[in-house]
Scaffold this active site. Structure first.
Site, PDB file in Angstrom:
ATOM      1  N   HIS A  61     -19.311  22.958  39.627  1.00  0.00           N
ATOM      2  CA  HIS A  61     -18.544  24.336  39.783  1.00  0.00           C
ATOM      3  C   HIS A  61     -18.423  25.042  38.360  1.00  0.00           C
ATOM      4  CE1 HIS A  61     -15.233  21.758  38.878  1.00  0.00           C
ATOM      5  NE2 HIS A  61     -14.442  22.733  38.652  1.00  0.00           N
ATOM      6  N   ASP A  65     -14.236  23.170  31.693  1.00  0.00           N
ATOM      7  CA  ASP A  65     -14.337  21.994  31.015  1.00  0.00           C
ATOM      8  C   ASP A  65     -15.656  21.242  32.054  1.00  0.00           C
ATOM      9  OD1 ASP A  65     -12.623  22.311  33.745  1.00  0.00           O
ATOM     10  OD2 ASP A  65     -12.183  20.166  33.354  1.00  0.00           O
ATOM     11  N   HIS A  66     -16.327  21.814  32.878  1.00  0.00           N
ATOM     12  CA  HIS A  66     -17.374  21.080  33.457  1.00  0.00           C
ATOM     13  C   HIS A  66     -18.647  21.678  32.892  1.00  0.00           C
ATOM     14  CE1 HIS A  66     -15.261  18.918  36.651  1.00  0.00           C
ATOM     15  NE2 HIS A  66     -14.237  19.926  36.243  1.00  0.00           N
ATOM     16  N   HIS A 154     -12.170  23.383  46.310  1.00  0.00           N
ATOM     17  CA  HIS A 154     -11.310  23.716  44.936  1.00  0.00           C
ATOM     18  C   HIS A 154     -10.800  25.119  44.899  1.00  0.00           C
ATOM     19  CE1 HIS A 154     -10.074  22.279  41.144  1.00  0.00           C
ATOM     20  NE2 HIS A 154     -11.027  22.926  40.260  1.00  0.00           N
ATOM     21  N   ASP A 181     -14.325  18.330  41.030  1.00  0.00           N
ATOM     22  CA  ASP A 181     -12.833  18.771  41.068  1.00  0.00           C
ATOM     23  C   ASP A 181     -12.670  19.357  42.676  1.00  0.00           C
ATOM     24  OD1 ASP A 181     -12.785  18.138  38.566  1.00  0.00           O
ATOM     25  OD2 ASP A 181     -12.071  20.223  37.988  1.00  0.00           O
ATOM     26  N   HIS A 238     -10.716  12.524  35.510  1.00  0.00           N
ATOM     27  CA  HIS A 238     -10.282  13.841  35.477  1.00  0.00           C
ATOM     28  C   HIS A 238      -8.823  13.605  36.107  1.00  0.00           C
ATOM     29  CE1 HIS A 238      -9.876  17.952  36.286  1.00  0.00           C
ATOM     30  NE2 HIS A 238     -10.758  18.318  35.404  1.00  0.00           N
TER      31      HIS A 238
END
Length: 279
Positions: A61, A65-66, A154, A181, A238
């Site tokens: 996604h 932070d990804h 998410h 996530d 995470h």
């Protein structure tokens, strides 16, 4: 032998010991990367992974932070001599658009004389968008690799997906599920069933704001998911809060056991390596 290497186990909160989300699935020299958060490139080099052997990046996604290290990865791979584009698989929407555009801000002079001539004048990202669905669907295949995706929960960040990364060999098929996530949801449940390794995010319910649990899973529910889907091994990543003490690590493991999962469980740190035994 297939290894799962946690390159980044962190969250958006800056932490010198935890890079942004990044999970490598490694078979021999080749590897597939799920997510590419901050410092993922440096962690991959530190882990001994050759960037030229990276088969593809699969983005779950568009949370920063990804995805924030993607341009660095593409550029460093190119400057290291890669002569093919960086393949990026992502759900159609913001994550795929980011991947397609992440190098656009660089003028050609930014890359002058930084790579062998065979690598071309500038790095290239080959984006492969797909329509995310609730049922698992194959979104990428090459050689002995297959990547399957399904929608994750998410919200309000949409679309978000999880992945099943499979590598086939004469010894069988190694299967690694990565949640991205997500709250515990049907899509990830389908991907995770009977895998060799399940990599899933987790929070401690009594140590986070209740609002976070609307779109992220508490560790106990991850334990329930693992008890139902029966992975050979579970890796928690995470994590909020970050498990900075033995007591916090133990709290995560206690919550997983309370959810009913008795199997091998690891609390991730950057550089953790877990073997996925083909079944």
């Amino acid at each position: 032998m297939v290894d799962v290497v946690i390159l980044g186990s962190g969250t958006p909160v800056p932490d010198p010991d935890r890079a942004g989300s990044a999970v490598a699935v490694v078979a021999g020299a080749e590897w597939v990367l799920v997510d590419c958060g901050r410092a993922a490139t440096q962690r991959a080099v530190s882990a001994g992974l050759d960037l030229r052997d990276l088969v593809a990046v699969a983005l779950t996604h568009h949370h920063s932070d990804h995805i924030s290290d993607l341009a660095t990865l593409a550029t460093t791979r190119w400057s290291g001599g890669a002569t093919t584009p960086l393949t990026v698989v992502a759900p159609a929407g913001p994550a795929a658009r980011f991947a397609a555009r992440c190098l656009d801000v660089y003028d050609d002079q930014a890359f002058h004389s930084q790579a062998p001539a065979a690598a071309g004048p500038r790095p290239v990202v080959d984006t492969r968008p797909f329509d995310a669905t609730g049922e698992p669907a194959t979104v990428f295949t090459v050689g002995r690799w297959r990547v399957t995706s399904a929608l994750a929960d998410h919200h309000p960040v949409e679309p978000a997906v999880g992945y099943l990364v499979e590598h086939r060999s004469e010894h069988g098929s190694a299967r690694v599920a990565v949640s991205g996530d997500t709250a515990v949801c049907p899509g990830v449940r389908a991907l995770a069933r009977n895998v060799d390794v399940l990599v899933h995010e987790a929070l401690l319910a009594d140590r986070v704001a209740p609002s976070l649990l609307d779109w992220n899973p508490e560790a106990r529910t991850v334990g329930q998911l693992a008890a139902e889907t029966r992975p050979k091994a579970l890796v928690l990543t995470h994590m909020i809060p970050a498990p900075t003490t033995p007591d916090l690590e133990a709290a995560y493991l206690t919550a997983i056991r309370a959810g009913g999962f008795p199997g091998p469980t690891r609390v991730a740190h950057d550089g953790l390596r877990v073997t996925a035994t083909p079944g």
